[in-house]
Design a protein around this motif. Structure first.
Motif: not given
Length: 603
Positions: A348-359
């Motif tokens: 449904e959703l695929v997003a990439s980037g800084d995982l620590s900040r994103g989570l």
């Protein structure tokens, strides 16, 4: 150009020009953050090798085999997150980098490939050691730069410096990967000191240029706020879910804290594979289910476990049972460091980037909208099944055996690692057996080659990681994988920190014993060697040839003692772990049989 200017350029000898050009190359790369270079011997690369050796701040490491050198650079990148550079001569030498370039591309690892080359006027003319190196790595390279032959004009010097800065930046992101820089040189290849006013003037111009600030490009890749909000809505509306953490970079900040918070806010269990960097950090968490693969490999259990949503973190998980099962889960949300890791398809959703900040942002949004939820009935069923699996595996591993059993040996070796060590995992069985049998261990970094999932350069990669970290490092791999990269043992002398190369010797590629093809070669013994390829070599001879300490323990107690001792002393040790050839397949059969037997009608 004026007559006097033309005279100055003409008075610069080729021998001096190549020296200054090479100095510009490596001083610029150093300023761009490239500090480690793996060099393989050759003639055409002579001026560049000399320049790298004379550039204070660059660590130059000689490696005979280009293939091994490139994988060592990848091991370095896995630990540091920075591009290592490899340098070779012209011709087929550059082709030996190809397997590592493929892995770097697939795993999004920064790598700078520097290939010396001959002038264009000898191309396509059967000149010695000359091939077409233009865009040699095709679509696997993030970018390609050909600096051309050295020139002394200000425009040429500025252009070369800009191209090198751009190459180093492109290797780092926004989608990290390999970048190829082709460095042409005409004889003479041995630089000489300045002898004319024109040459001294060129040297001064290069020095002034190097004193000017280098353009820095630092791509910022953050998970989009829209992705965080969309994921929040999906998780809030789901009645049950599972958090699955695949391979995550060992160079970045640990995700243990935001993942634990996410699990508590949602009530979702967490399945973290070893290369996630959080499997052992979360081992005591009430919602951790590290043995999920066993449950999903048991058809009746897999059928009974159906969450509403999967939250997938990092790269594609190793577990094939999970991949098959995930196809039946209605909704999936994927958060990755780079790329589009949705091998199952239909997320449904695929997003990439800084995982620590994103989570962390996701947790903040969830906490703002609602309080933490209690575990669902799915989570309760999963926990009950998981606890039964843990008990059965503990019972099987505790049974006395006449020979060393693969799963027990893997568990003993990994649990012997000290805190803050580095565990390098080989592909095929080793990475899977750590996930199958090791649930608790000290916190350490885990590196693996899950870009293209090959066995190329596993020893070399571990050497690079050991050099980068300086920490005690243990490489766990199979006997076939060692043989595939046995030449890398020649470079093990470069590592002075504790390094253990633990070879699980099960007489060949025993992962095939757990695949459908086993029925093919089981019916015709003549076909067996085509898949198992048993090495049948005495590893003590390899250790002696390359000057490594050799150990071959024959009991689990000895395995633990020898491993701990080797990880406490400096230098490399070859740890030869002879196990029953069929022990991995037999133990897996017994565990799955026990799990199937404990499933009651209706789950």
């Amino acid at each position: 150009m004026s007559a006097s200017r033309s005279s100055e350029v003409d008075a610069v000898s080729d021998a001096y020009l190549i020296g200054e050009w090479s100095r510009l190359v490596f001083a610029t790369l150093l300023q761009a953050g490239v500090t480690d270079v793996w060099v393989s011997p050759g003639s055409r690369s002579t001026p560049f090798t000399l320049a790298a050796a004379r550039t204070a701040g660059i660590t130059l490491r000689p490696v005979v085999d280009e293939r091994s050198a490139a994988f060592m650079a990848l091991g370095y990148a896995r630990i540091t997150g920075r591009p290592g550079a490899v340098l070779c001569t012209s011709g087929s030498a550059a082709a030996n980098y190809f397997p590592a370039v493929v892995e770097a591309s697939q795993a999004s690892l920064p790598l700078l490939v520097l290939t010396a080359d001959r002038p264009l006027d000898v191309q396509q003319a059967q000149a010695a050691q000359t091939i077409d190196q233009l865009k040699l790595y095709g679509g696997f390279a993030r970018s390609f730069f050909d600096l051309g032959l050295p020139e002394s004009s200000p425009a040429a010097l500025i252009g070369a410096r800009r191209a090198l800065a751009q190459a180093a930046a492109t290797a780092r992101g926004p989608l990290p990967g390999p970048v190829h820089v082709n460095l042409r040189a005409r004889k003479p290849l041995e630089p000489r000191a300045a002898q004319t006013e024109a040459e001294r003037g060129l040297g001064a111009r290069v020095t002034r240029l190097l004193e000017t600030p280098l353009l820095r490009y630092a791509p910022e890749q953050a998970l989009a706020n829209e992705a965080v909000l969309a994921a929040t809505r999906t998780l809030q509306s789901a009645g049950s879910g599972l958090i699955v953490v695949g391979p995550v970079s060992a160079a970045n900040e640990s995700l243990a804290q935001p993942l634990a918070q996410l699990a508590e806010l949602t009530g979702f269990p967490v399945y973290a594979e070893a290369p996630s960097q959080v499997r052992f950090a979360l081992s005591e968490h009430a919602l951790s289910v590290p043995l999920l693969d066993w449950l999903l490999s048991t058809p009746a259990l897999a059928e009974s476990l159906k969450p509403d949503v999967l939250v997938c973190i990092g790269s594609t998980p190793t577990s094939s049972a999970y991949e098959r099962w995930a196809e039946r889960v209605p909704t999936r949300v994927v958060f990755a460091e780079h790329g589009y890791p949705d091998a199952v398809g239909g997320a449904e959703l695929v997003a990439s980037g800084d995982l620590s900040r994103g989570l962390s942002a996701l947790c903040q949004e969830l906490a703002r909208r609602a309080s933490a939820r209690e575990p669902s009935s799915f989570a309760v069923r999963l926990r009950e099944a998981h606890d039964g699996c843990v008990r059965r595996i503990d019972e099987l591993l505790a049974e006395p055996t006449r020979e060393l059993v693969e799963g027990a040996v893997v568990k003993a070796v990994v649990e012997s690692l000290p805190t803050d060590a580095v565990l390098a995992l080989g592909n095929s069985l080793p990475i899977r057996e750590v996930d199958a049998y090791v649930t608790r261990a000290p916190r350490f970094r885990v590196v693996c080659q899950r870009g293209a999932n090959g066995i190329d350069g596993l020893v070399s990669g571990a050497l690079g990681s050991a050099l980068a970290s300086g920490a005690p490092t243990l490489l766990l791999l199979g006997d076939v994988s060692l043989l595939h990269d046995v030449g890398a043992l020649a470079s093990a002398r470069l590592v002075t920190s504790p390094l253990v190369i633990a070879v699980v010797d099960n007489a060949g590629g025993r992962i095939f014993d757990q695949l459908p093809v086993q029925k093919v070669y089981a019916a015709d013994a003549a076909l067996t060697e085509l898949w198992l390829t048993p090495p049948n070599h005495e590893l003590s001879h390899a250790a002696a040839l390359f000057g490594l300490t050799y150990e071959a323990p024959t009991s689990l107690e000895a395995v633990r003692a020898v491993t701990r001792a080797a990880l406490a002393r400096g230098g490399p040790t070859l740890l030869h772990l002879r196990v029953g050839p069929n022990s991995a397949a037999e133990q897996r059969r017994r565990v799955l049989g026990a799990l199937a037997a404990q499933v009651t009608p209706g789950g």
